[in-house]
Design an enzyme around this catalytic site. Structure first.
Site, PDB file in Angstrom:
ATOM      1  N   HIS A 246      24.215   5.936  30.756  1.00 28.63           N
ATOM      2  CA  HIS A 246      24.937   7.209  30.623  1.00 28.63           C
ATOM      3  C   HIS A 246      26.161   6.990  29.731  1.00 28.63           C
ATOM      4  O   HIS A 246      26.858   6.005  29.877  1.00 28.63           O
ATOM      5  CB  HIS A 246      25.393   7.691  32.005  1.00 28.63           C
ATOM      6  CG  HIS A 246      26.292   8.883  31.961  1.00 28.63           C
ATOM      7  ND1 HIS A 246      25.804  10.158  31.811  1.00 28.63           N
ATOM      8  CD2 HIS A 246      27.650   8.983  32.040  1.00 28.63           C
ATOM      9  CE1 HIS A 246      26.822  11.011  31.797  1.00 28.63           C
ATOM     10  NE2 HIS A 246      27.950  10.320  31.946  1.00 28.63           N
TER      11      HIS A 246
ATOM     12  N   ILE B 119       3.111  15.132   7.811  1.00 31.58           N
ATOM     13  CA  ILE B 119       3.606  14.950   6.446  1.00 31.58           C
ATOM     14  C   ILE B 119       4.237  16.238   5.931  1.00 31.58           C
ATOM     15  O   ILE B 119       5.351  16.238   5.388  1.00 31.58           O
ATOM     16  CB  ILE B 119       2.471  14.484   5.518  1.00 31.58           C
ATOM     17  CG1 ILE B 119       2.007  13.079   5.905  1.00 31.58           C
ATOM     18  CG2 ILE B 119       2.928  14.486   4.059  1.00 31.58           C
ATOM     19  CD1 ILE B 119       0.792  12.595   5.136  1.00 31.58           C
TER      20      ILE B 119
ATOM     21  N   LYS C 239      11.060   7.888   4.525  1.00 31.10           N
ATOM     22  CA  LYS C 239      12.086   7.774   5.572  1.00 31.10           C
ATOM     23  C   LYS C 239      13.451   7.484   4.969  1.00 31.10           C
ATOM     24  O   LYS C 239      14.491   7.880   5.517  1.00 31.10           O
ATOM     25  CB  LYS C 239      11.704   6.697   6.582  1.00 31.10           C
ATOM     26  CG  LYS C 239      10.377   6.928   7.273  1.00 31.10           C
ATOM     27  CD  LYS C 239      10.161   8.361   7.704  1.00 31.10           C
ATOM     28  CE  LYS C 239       8.739   8.603   8.173  1.00 31.10           C
ATOM     29  NZ  LYS C 239       7.773   8.854   7.093  1.00 31.10           N
TER      30      LYS C 239
ATOM     31  N   GLY D 297       0.776  -1.228   0.000  1.00 31.84           N
ATOM     32  CA  GLY D 297       0.000   0.000   0.000  1.00 31.84           C
ATOM     33  C   GLY D 297       0.807   1.277   0.000  1.00 31.84           C
ATOM     34  O   GLY D 297       2.004   1.298  -0.331  1.00 31.84           O
TER      35      GLY D 297
ATOM     36  N   ALA E 185       0.502   3.697  10.221  1.00 35.11           N
ATOM     37  CA  ALA E 185       0.729   2.315   9.804  1.00 35.11           C
ATOM     38  C   ALA E 185       0.789   1.367  10.992  1.00 35.11           C
ATOM     39  O   ALA E 185       0.219   0.266  10.956  1.00 35.11           O
ATOM     40  CB  ALA E 185       2.022   2.226   8.996  1.00 35.11           C
TER      41      ALA E 185
END
Length: 476
Positions: free
Chosen positions: A454, A185, A50, A39, A325
């Site tokens: 740390h 977006i 991404k 999709g 998603a």
């Protein structure tokens, strides 16, 4: 006439997750997809965007190496064809992976569109199996997703005026871009284009970016984007936009009521998405959309419509579903397990994390401070800049941690954690801890018992909870 236990219409994240889980539970499953399984998320959204944002981050890193760390690095040029080839390879490999999973699970995938013929009937309307009809024994799952919302009189042409679905695939890198819409977006695409050298104007009609997030998240995000040279205009509206040979010429009314003419090589329309229900045959099954085009469930615990046996997942669902998603994956599991005769826990939408992959990133889970107060909670709030910990200074990008808890805990210190909100570098990788905190109704004193490594950015999260529990080291 063919028969199956479960028929899923739509092969995006919600659809294929439903199919895989139902098949794993021993049900016979058919999935119809008119395009490519995976999709929008896999092919036009989450994954390719991404990938591009990662490339943008690398470009930012070269500039930081030179300007902040004394590494004499230079960026000569961007090989656009090589960059997009890597992106497309990542998408292709993921696509093959999804197809492989479906095949291994023995889900029958039908290439073509499908529509309802009744409460238990489906017809294939296109593709090699057009005209084939199915009777469904257990249930039908509607998972046809969404498409970008467009504006009247401003039709996308894929080059000068683009939507989020085709922005990644428009030819080359623009020298300038006007992004319309300051949701996740729009912010991500504004950030990506700026990292790749474009001049960016970001216009949002609401009074702040990411208007559904905590106000402090919006404030820190806006500060970070402006610091990077993005012209952020909130409380602003697009009055007019016309393509011309060099790009798009737009008139924007600012929050002060002034009119500005903005010229950009590309206009990206990112004003939301609308459910895809055309041709689905809802009326034949006794269903209809609501005023906004969603298919609302009658039973949210089972995500079942008013017609027994017809379920909905993904972007077809109205709020409180999130149009994300990972929420669709969770919805698919619930529906599949319901159809197999189980009683799964319903999706807790308040505990679903929300992420914006810009620079800086934002990540949150649970209620904002304003939402908590609106729901009648007496709250305690604590926040801390990421630069208050050593790793935050190393990154040098600012940001913050904000935690919202109930006040007046009997155990001492902050009460039940209602929301966690992060802004800064890599916070998308930090939010999973907070999802568990909110989802398991932890109190601040519980979280304060856990030691954070740390030096890490996550120390700031730990320190905020220590302070709420009355044990703060660096916050007194």
């Amino acid at each position: 006439m063919h028969e199956t236990d479960v028929f899923v219409i739509g092969g995006g994240t919600g659809g294929y997750s439903t199919a895989l889980r139902a098949a794993a539970l021993g049900l016979d499953v058919v999935l119809a997809e008119r395009d490519l399984v995976g999709g929008t998320c896999l092919h036009r959204g989450c994954i390719p965007s991404k990938a591009m944002l990662h490339a943008a981050e690398l470009m930012d890193g070269i500039a930081e190496a030179r300007e902040r760390w004394g590494v004499k690095a230079t960026l000569d040029s961007v090989d656009w064809s090589a960059l997009t080839a890597t992106r497309d390879d990542i998408v292709s490999r993921n696509h093959k992976g999804v197809e492989g999973h479906l095949s291994h699970a023995r889900v029958r995938v039908v290439r073509g569109s499908a529509s309802l013929t009744g409460a238990r009937g489906v017809r294939i309307d296109s593709g090699a199996e057009a005209g084939t009809e199915w009777t469904v024994r257990r249930g039908i799952v509607l998972a046809t997703g969404s498409r970008p919302r467009t504006l009247p009189g401003l039709e996308p042409d894929g080059e000068r005026v683009v939507t989020s679905d085709d922005a990644l695939f428009a030819p080359g890198l623009p020298g300038s871009v006007l992004v319309l819409g300051g949701g996740a977006i729009g912010v991500e695409y504004a950030s990506m284009h700026r990292s790749m050298g474009a001049g960016v104007t970001l216009v949002e009609a609401a009074d702040r970016l990411l208007p559904l997030e905590d106000a402090d998240v919006s404030r820190h995000l806006t500060r970070g984007l402006k610091k990077r040279g993005i012209d952020v205009q909130v409380g602003a509206r697009l009055e007019d936009a016309r393509p011309y040979e060099g790009g798009v010429r737009a008139t924007v009314r600012t929050a002060r009521g002034e009119f500005r003419v903005v010229e950009a090589e590309r206009l990206l329309v990112a004003v939301g998405r609308v459910p895809v229900t055309d041709g689905l045959g809802l009326a034949a099954a006794g269903l209809a959309t609501d005023a906004r085009g969603f298919v609302a469930p009658a039973d949210w615990a089972r995500l079942e419509t008013s017609v027994p046996g017809i379920h909905v997942v993904g972007d077809l669902l109205p709020p409180p579903s999130l149009g994300l998603a990972h929420a669709s994956f969770a919805e698919g599991l619930v529906v599949a397990e319901t159809l197999a005769g189980g009683a799964p826990r319903p999706v807790d939408y308040a505990a679903v994390p929300r992420v914006t992959y810009s620079s800086p990133q934002t990540a949150s889970v649970g209620l904002s401070e304003a939402e908590a107060r609106e729901r009648g909670h007496e709250v305690e709030v604590n926040s801390m800049p990421l630069t208050a910990v050593a790793k935050g200074m190393v990154h040098g990008q600012g940001g913050m941690v904000k935690v919202v808890t109930e006040a007046g805990a009997t155990t001492g210190g902050g009460g039940r954690v209602l929301g966690v909100h992060l802004v800064g570098p890599h916070v998308s990788e930090m939010i999973a801890e907070s999802q568990l905190i909110v989802g398991w109704d932890a109190e601040a004193v519980d979280v304060a018992q856990h030691v954070h490594p740390h030096p890490t950015l996550s120390e700031a999260v730990g320190e905020v909870f220590l302070s709420l529990a009355g044990r703060g080291l660096h916050q007194q």
